[in-house]
Design an enzyme around this catalytic site. Structure first.
Site, PDB file in Angstrom:
ATOM      1  N   ASP A 119      37.872  63.161  26.122  1.00 13.93           N
ATOM      2  CA  ASP A 119      39.326  63.021  26.151  1.00 13.93           C
ATOM      3  C   ASP A 119      39.854  61.945  25.220  1.00 13.93           C
ATOM      4  O   ASP A 119      41.058  61.835  25.040  1.00 13.93           O
ATOM      5  CB  ASP A 119      39.794  62.695  27.572  1.00 13.93           C
ATOM      6  CG  ASP A 119      39.471  61.253  27.967  1.00 13.93           C
ATOM      7  OD1 ASP A 119      38.372  60.785  27.604  1.00 13.93           O
ATOM      8  OD2 ASP A 119      40.300  60.613  28.626  1.00 13.93           O
ATOM      9  N   LYS A 166      28.280  58.635  18.857  1.00 11.05           N
ATOM     10  CA  LYS A 166      28.357  59.760  19.793  1.00 11.05           C
ATOM     11  C   LYS A 166      28.059  61.093  19.105  1.00 11.05           C
ATOM     12  O   LYS A 166      27.352  61.946  19.653  1.00 11.05           O
ATOM     13  CB  LYS A 166      29.731  59.802  20.459  1.00 11.05           C
ATOM     14  CG  LYS A 166      29.925  58.740  21.534  1.00 11.05           C
ATOM     15  CD  LYS A 166      31.219  58.964  22.310  1.00 11.05           C
ATOM     16  CE  LYS A 166      31.320  57.997  23.480  1.00 11.05           C
ATOM     17  NZ  LYS A 166      32.530  58.218  24.299  1.00 11.05           N
ATOM     18  N   THR A 206      28.053  57.984  27.375  1.00  7.00           N
ATOM     19  CA  THR A 206      29.051  56.955  27.626  1.00  7.00           C
ATOM     20  C   THR A 206      28.724  55.670  26.883  1.00  7.00           C
ATOM     21  O   THR A 206      27.563  55.400  26.557  1.00  7.00           O
ATOM     22  CB  THR A 206      29.157  56.655  29.143  1.00  7.00           C
ATOM     23  OG1 THR A 206      30.128  55.633  29.373  1.00  7.00           O
ATOM     24  CG2 THR A 206      27.814  56.200  29.698  1.00  7.00           C
ATOM     25  N   ASP A 218      31.623  63.144  28.365  1.00 10.33           N
ATOM     26  CA  ASP A 218      31.999  61.740  28.276  1.00 10.33           C
ATOM     27  C   ASP A 218      32.301  61.282  29.700  1.00 10.33           C
ATOM     28  O   ASP A 218      32.837  62.046  30.501  1.00 10.33           O
ATOM     29  CB  ASP A 218      33.245  61.592  27.396  1.00 10.33           C
ATOM     30  CG  ASP A 218      33.813  60.193  27.449  1.00 10.33           C
ATOM     31  OD1 ASP A 218      33.097  59.259  27.086  1.00 10.33           O
ATOM     32  OD2 ASP A 218      34.970  60.052  27.893  1.00 10.33           O
ATOM     33  N   THR A 278      34.095  58.256  31.051  1.00  2.32           N
ATOM     34  CA  THR A 278      35.401  57.705  31.405  1.00  2.32           C
ATOM     35  C   THR A 278      36.526  58.666  31.031  1.00  2.32           C
ATOM     36  O   THR A 278      36.650  59.064  29.876  1.00  2.32           O
ATOM     37  CB  THR A 278      35.626  56.359  30.693  1.00  2.32           C
ATOM     38  OG1 THR A 278      34.540  55.490  30.993  1.00  2.32           O
ATOM     39  CG2 THR A 278      36.920  55.723  31.150  1.00  2.32           C
ATOM     40  N   ASP A 314      35.946  60.315  21.114  1.00  4.56           N
ATOM     41  CA  ASP A 314      35.195  61.541  21.403  1.00  4.56           C
ATOM     42  C   ASP A 314      35.397  62.601  20.318  1.00  4.56           C
ATOM     43  O   ASP A 314      34.653  63.586  20.268  1.00  4.56           O
ATOM     44  CB  ASP A 314      35.629  62.140  22.747  1.00  4.56           C
ATOM     45  CG  ASP A 314      35.315  61.224  23.915  1.00  4.56           C
ATOM     46  OD1 ASP A 314      34.262  60.576  23.874  1.00  4.56           O
ATOM     47  OD2 ASP A 314      36.121  61.163  24.853  1.00  4.56           O
TER      48      ASP A 314
END
Length: 682
Positions: free
Chosen positions: A574, A555, A527, A382, A384, A578
């Site tokens: 994080d 995702k 992302t 991921d 960010t 996710d």
């Protein structure tokens, strides 16, 4: 509320006179560091095996001295007197019942669950030797083997003692974590007085004082003071971390040179240290896939040993050898085939690996997934908060006219230092000591302005710049085209320069991507950001495959597609969005500073929030698997030669292994396995 809080601390048990929490008990058996294994050592501590070994060894001396017809001894027995046989029987019985008790009880447990294994092998071997020797004392023709019984028990006890000490040392991560907490906390009451209380009586909202050199008693937020805090035992970060008002601190970290006033936020099971301890405990107790293989091999080897012993016994009787010789060969076969080293091979590697990972900031929640990490072919990051820091930072500055880049930043920082906007804070952070500004005025939706050094300085958005009819040059226009957030700096109404901001890429991310490629693993970015932003970050990191503008709900599907060709995929993230992708991946890796949901879904947690630790986790997984295979070879390979020799195949060449010699070889393989596992720490 504060009054009730103070009464709570006055009337709860807190700590005793020695600073120990009143409800904290100590082990009933032995001292610290003992291991009470729930498996074949159930009910026996390290100290218990040690005591049994030393007592049995002391009794072995007179047993050997009283035993008749020892090898390499010309006299009938070293010490002889009337009734020596009965004295020998009493001493050997004591060794059999006291020294052999763990193995006899272990055999009963294995029979109860219908899984004959290692303890049964030892119990059968010493029981056969004891019963046969006792029969010879009371009239059966033959020669007693009490000395071999005694030495066999000694060696077996020594092997188990060494094993349990090794496992206990490897599992010391839990003990070292528990020792991190201080014995007392300095609680500040509502009237300003400070009283010492036990850390386990603290509640969220309490105010505690942490003096220089002391340990932080609980997770919290700094309310006042500045200092540097050593969190190396908790996060693996070797450099002390600066802490000031508003920063979070972790219970167990060591305060540096300054005093801190901390507001407690998490205690008990919710604290960072408690969660780390629980993760380590779960990892040490979780089943290893390779352990399943070792368990099956141990069962097969047990059946082979028992069957081989019976066949050896019958074969020598058929060949006309005497009963004592046939029994000795059968006992030797059962002892040499005893797979203690096999039982130790995998659990000890798991324990050492878990402790080594914890010291490096890797918390393993699922052993199966961690072992699977050695086969990872692609790592999906991921963007960010994982590859980037998740906060704005200045990435590029374009100056207009004859102004310098540093001057443009300094002027903008002077204005933005007075604003609380995230972009403003990012610009202000780029200058250590911004120049004083006066007459600050926020321009909602457009920017801010102030007077700096007698000049009217404004930091405005592109829309505000267009409203003012000010044109920008091609260099400034290019900044916005790359997907960055751009603000423009005006001095006395004229364009002085433009500043581009973006999510700051972690410095460690470049090294992490390069190291993954060196291991033959493809790094992939996933992302929800725009294609322009994603491609720019990926290009800077050297990532070729990018999935951009992916909705949170999609995702997991993207990870599933990457896995569709059979590639073993790890997902690193994080955030809450996710979590489904972490669960979908073969190995889910959570950045420890992320959300509780992401951490709870992951198989491995990176405490330090450092993407390079992904490489560390994969490397440790590969090294762990290698050690497991090596130990399986060490634990079983010697049987190929030793079992035939114990059975007497080399008898014609005068090469015969006695039960005691077989026990030595078995214990030696156990020691080799233990040492090999411990080398994983290197």
């Amino acid at each position: 509320m504060e009054h009730a809080r103070d009464e709570h601390h006055q009337h709860t048990g807190g700590a005793d006179a020695h600073g120990t929490p009143a409800d904290r008990s100590t082990p009933a058996d032995g001292g610290p560091g003992e291991v009470h294994d729930g498996g074949r050592h159930e009910g026996h501590s390290v100290a218990d095996f040690g005591r049994r070994f030393w007592v049995s060894l002391a009794l072995t001396v007179p047993v050997v001295a009283l035993s008749p017809h020892l090898p390499f001894v010309s006299v009938v027995r070293l010490v002889d007197f009337p009734g020596a046989d009965y004295a020998l029987f009493v001493l050997a019985t004591a060794i059999y019942l006291y020294g052999g008790r763990p193995f006899l009880l272990g055999m009963v447990r294995e029979l109860r669950i219908r899984r004959p294994g290692m303890m049964m092998l030892v119990a059968v071997a010493i029981s056969v030797a004891y019963m046969y020797s006792t029969a010879t004392i009371f009239g059966l023709a033959g020669m007693p083997l009490y000395w071999e019984l005694a030495t066999l028990v000694d060696i077996m006890l020594l092997g188990h003692w060494v094993e349990m000490r090794s496992v206990g040392a490897a599992s010391a991560a839990l003990e070292s974590l528990a020792r991190l907490m201080p014995q007392a906390a300095h609680l500040r009451r509502s009237d300003g007085t400070v009283v010492d209380v036990a850390p386990d009586t603290l509640l969220p909202g309490d105010i505690v004082l942490v003096r220089p050199g002391e340990k932080v008693p609980a997770d919290g937020t700094v309310a006042d003071g500045e200092s540097s805090v050593d969190e190396s035992m908790l996060t693996g970060e070797s450099v002390p971390v600066g802490k000031a008002s508003g920063d979070e601190v972790i219970g167990g970290a060591v305060n540096g040179e300054g005093s801190l006033v901390v507001t407690v936020t998490r205690t008990g099971a919710e604290s960072f240290l408690a969660q780390v301890t629980e993760l380590v405990r779960q990892a040490q107790e979780s089943k290893s896939r390779t352990q399943d293989l070792a368990d099956r091999a141990a069962l097969v080897l047990t059946l082979v040993a028992l069957g081989g012993g019976a066949i050896t016994f019958a074969a020598w009787l058929v060949l006309g050898r005497q009963l004592p010789f046939a029994i000795e060969r059968a006992v030797a076969v059962m002892v040499i085939a005893c797979p203690h080293a096999l039982g130790l091979a995998i659990p000890l590697v798991v324990a050492v690996s878990t402790a080594a990972g914890a010291r490096r900031g890797l918390l393993v929640r699922d052993r199966m997934a961690f072992e699977n990490a050695r086969r990872i072919g692609a790592v999906v990051f991921d963007k960010t908060g994982t590859l980037t820091s998740g906060r704005f930072g200045v990435v590029e500055i374009v100056a207009a006219g004859d102004r310098s880049v540093d001057e443009v930043l300094a002027l903008a920082a002077a204005v933005e230092a007075l604003s609380e906007h995230p972009i403003a804070r990012a610009i202000a952070a780029g200058v250590q000591r911004p120049e004083p500004a006066t007459g600050f005025r926020a321009l909602p939706g457009r920017g801010a302005e102030a007077v700096v050094g007698g000049r009217a300085v404004a930091v405005v958005s592109p829309g505000s710049l267009a409203e003012r009819g000010i044109a920008i040059d091609s260099a400034a226009a290019l900044l916005a085209a790359e997907g960055r957030s751009v603000v423009h700096v005006l001095v006395d109404g004229e364009l002085a320069g433009s500043i581009a901001l973006a999510d700051v890429v972690r410095p460690e991310s470049v090294a992490a991507v390069a190291d993954l490629r060196a291991l033959g693993i493809e790094p992939i970015m996933l992302t929800g950001d725009s294609r322009t932003v994603a491609d720019r970050v990926a290009a800077g990191l050297g990532i070729e495959r990018v999935y951009a503008e992916v909705l949170p709900a999609d995702k997991a599907q993207t990870v599933r597609e990457i896995r569709s060709d059979g590639t073993v995929v790890a997902m690193v993230g994080d955030g809450v969005n996710d979590a489904p992708a972490l669960a979908e991946a073969d190995v889910g890796i959570a950045i420890g500073a992320g959300t509780d949901v992401a951490v709870a879904t992951a198989d491995v947690v990176l405490v330090r929030s450092d993407p390079r630790d992904v490489v560390t986790a994969i490397s440790l997984s590969r090294a762990t698997y290698r050690k497991m295979l090596q130990n399986l070879v060490w634990a079983t390979g010697y049987n190929v030669i030793a079992i035939p020799l114990a059975a007497g195949v080399g008898y014609s060449a005068a090469i015969v292994l006695s039960p005691a010699a077989g026990a030595v070889l078995m214990s030696l393989s156990t020691v080799v396995v233990a040492v090999n596992a411990r080398m994983l720490r290197l």
